[in-house]
Design a protein around this motif. Structure first.
Motif, PDB file in Angstrom:
ATOM      1  N   THR A   1      32.743  38.256  21.705  1.00  0.00           N
ATOM      2  CA  THR A   1      34.346  38.212  21.792  1.00  0.00           C
ATOM      3  C   THR A   1      34.776  38.679  23.241  1.00  0.00           C
ATOM      4  OG1 THR A   1      34.873  40.305  20.891  1.00  0.00           O
ATOM      5  CG2 THR A   1      34.510  38.332  19.175  1.00  0.00           C
ATOM      6  N   GLY A   2      35.859  38.371  23.392  1.00  0.00           N
ATOM      7  CA  GLY A   2      36.762  39.036  24.535  1.00  0.00           C
ATOM      8  C   GLY A   2      36.940  37.865  25.684  1.00  0.00           C
ATOM      9  N   ARG A   3      37.510  38.307  26.637  1.00  0.00           N
ATOM     10  CA  ARG A   3      37.989  37.420  27.745  1.00  0.00           C
ATOM     11  C   ARG A   3      36.848  36.674  28.298  1.00  0.00           C
ATOM     12  NH1 ARG A   3      43.300  38.182  29.370  1.00  0.00           N
ATOM     13  NH2 ARG A   3      44.046  40.341  28.516  1.00  0.00           N
ATOM     14  N   ILE A   4      36.823  35.494  28.940  1.00  0.00           N
ATOM     15  CA  ILE A   4      35.695  34.928  29.700  1.00  0.00           C
ATOM     16  C   ILE A   4      35.403  35.515  30.646  1.00  0.00           C
ATOM     17  CG2 ILE A   4      37.222  33.345  31.007  1.00  0.00           C
ATOM     18  CD1 ILE A   4      34.366  32.090  29.338  1.00  0.00           C
ATOM     19  N   GLU A   5      36.007  36.326  31.692  1.00  0.00           N
ATOM     20  CA  GLU A   5      35.389  36.974  32.715  1.00  0.00           C
ATOM     21  C   GLU A   5      34.721  38.270  32.647  1.00  0.00           C
ATOM     22  OE1 GLU A   5      40.082  38.281  32.830  1.00  0.00           O
ATOM     23  OE2 GLU A   5      38.712  36.496  31.986  1.00  0.00           O
ATOM     24  N   ASP A   6      34.795  38.416  31.195  1.00  0.00           N
ATOM     25  CA  ASP A   6      34.157  39.865  30.807  1.00  0.00           C
ATOM     26  C   ASP A   6      33.076  39.359  29.975  1.00  0.00           C
ATOM     27  OD1 ASP A   6      36.161  41.457  31.841  1.00  0.00           O
ATOM     28  OD2 ASP A   6      37.307  41.501  30.011  1.00  0.00           O
ATOM     29  N   THR A   7      32.769  38.173  29.810  1.00  0.00           N
ATOM     30  CA  THR A   7      31.388  37.916  28.896  1.00  0.00           C
ATOM     31  C   THR A   7      30.192  37.483  29.807  1.00  0.00           C
ATOM     32  OG1 THR A   7      32.961  36.567  27.456  1.00  0.00           O
ATOM     33  CG2 THR A   7      30.608  35.862  27.320  1.00  0.00           C
ATOM     34  N   THR A   8      29.007  38.331  29.364  1.00  0.00           N
ATOM     35  CA  THR A   8      28.051  38.212  30.258  1.00  0.00           C
ATOM     36  C   THR A   8      27.285  36.964  29.536  1.00  0.00           C
ATOM     37  OG1 THR A   8      26.605  39.454  28.461  1.00  0.00           O
ATOM     38  CG2 THR A   8      27.839  40.746  30.279  1.00  0.00           C
ATOM     39  N   LEU A   9      26.281  36.461  30.761  1.00  0.00           N
ATOM     40  CA  LEU A   9      25.534  35.425  30.273  1.00  0.00           C
ATOM     41  C   LEU A   9      24.714  35.862  29.199  1.00  0.00           C
ATOM     42  CD1 LEU A   9      24.602  32.553  31.027  1.00  0.00           C
ATOM     43  CD2 LEU A   9      23.316  33.718  32.722  1.00  0.00           C
ATOM     44  N   ALA A  10      24.018  36.895  29.209  1.00  0.00           N
ATOM     45  CA  ALA A  10      23.090  37.251  28.209  1.00  0.00           C
ATOM     46  C   ALA A  10      23.700  37.175  26.579  1.00  0.00           C
ATOM     47  CB  ALA A  10      22.596  38.692  28.496  1.00  0.00           C
TER      48      ALA A  10
END
Length: 257
Positions: free
Chosen positions: A92-101
């Motif tokens: 969950t969370g903002r798109i810019e905080d989401t890791t690829l993993a």
């Protein structure tokens, strides 16, 4: 529902919607293979179902384990229905905080698992020329803002996969559909609210948020999935089960912080 599958497989079958599906299949006289990583809950469910169910420990992102679960069901007799139900909320969370993993881990659990389950269901059903597959999608399959980004992307893809595979398998006598729950009283929603075993809290909160004052339950979603398994002229459909609350009101947007 006119009849129950005589042999069915349910992934993510140990709790929630999956357990409700397993219970209803057995109640209608069928046999069910419950595939899940939660061995404790899965074995407890099988014990409650008194001989109508078998448990298989299964990581639905591992093709060998998915194939083995399907083969376990096929060993009981012709597989009439496969319910690709396993899933999580994921990152969950903002798109810019989401890791690829984290994105890949979520989509593996929500999309790759469905692909693998559908692939091997078709493998055992096609020679017989009969069978129904039902995938658990979500209201997030049809509208944004009702789930986290990776979840929404994966659930949109599940709906697309169902529509695409329906075109391929229809000439062979097979059908595939999706059921799309909204907010549902289940172990998944209970876990989001703090305790996977506490269904009273999601029941109370979802009832308060519902326009009818009645929340959608796991049994409600299982009813819809079993209808799709039995509906001989329904193929490639996505049936929303949310009481009109989520898709019509589009009240989500709480996942982005």
């Amino acid at each position: 529902m006119q009849h129950s599958p005589s042999v069915a497989l349910v992934t993510g079958g140990a709790r929630g919607i999956g357990a409700a599906l397993a219970e209803q299949v057995v109640a209608r006289g069928g046999q069910v293979v419950v595939a899940d990583l939660d061995e404790r809950a899965g074995l407890a469910l099988v014990e409650r179902l008194r001989g109508g169910a078998r448990f298989v420990r299964c990581d639905v992102t591992d093709e060998g384990q998915v194939a083995a679960a399907v083969d376990t069901a096929a060993a009981l007799g012709p597989v009439d229905a496969v319910f690709a139900n396993a899933g999580v909320v994921g990152v969950t969370g903002r798109i810019e905080d989401t890791t690829l993993a984290d994105f890949r881990r979520t989509t593996d659990l929500l999309l790759a698992s469905v692909f693998l389950t559908v692939k091997h269901a078709v493998r055992v059903m096609r020679p017989r020329g009969r069978g129904a597959i039902v995938c658990t999608a979500s209201v997030a399959s049809v509208r944004g803002g009702l789930g986290p980004h990776a979840y929404t992307a994966a659930k949109h893809a599940v709906k697309g996969l169902v529509e695409s595979v329906a075109v391929e398998v229809a000439p062979y006598g097979l059908r595939i559909n999706a059921v799309a729950p909204g907010g549902t009283v289940s172990s998944l929603s209970a876990g989001l609210m703090g305790d996977v075993d506490d269904l009273a809290t999601p029941y109370r909160r979802l009832a308060a948020a519902s326009s009818s004052g009645v929340p959608t339950t796991a049994a409600d979603v299982a009813d819809a999935a079993l209808f799709l398994a039995d509906a001989a002229r329904v193929n490639g459909a996505c049936l929303v089960v949310d009481g009109g609350d989520d898709v019509l009101a589009s009240k989500g947007r709480s996942y982005y912080g």
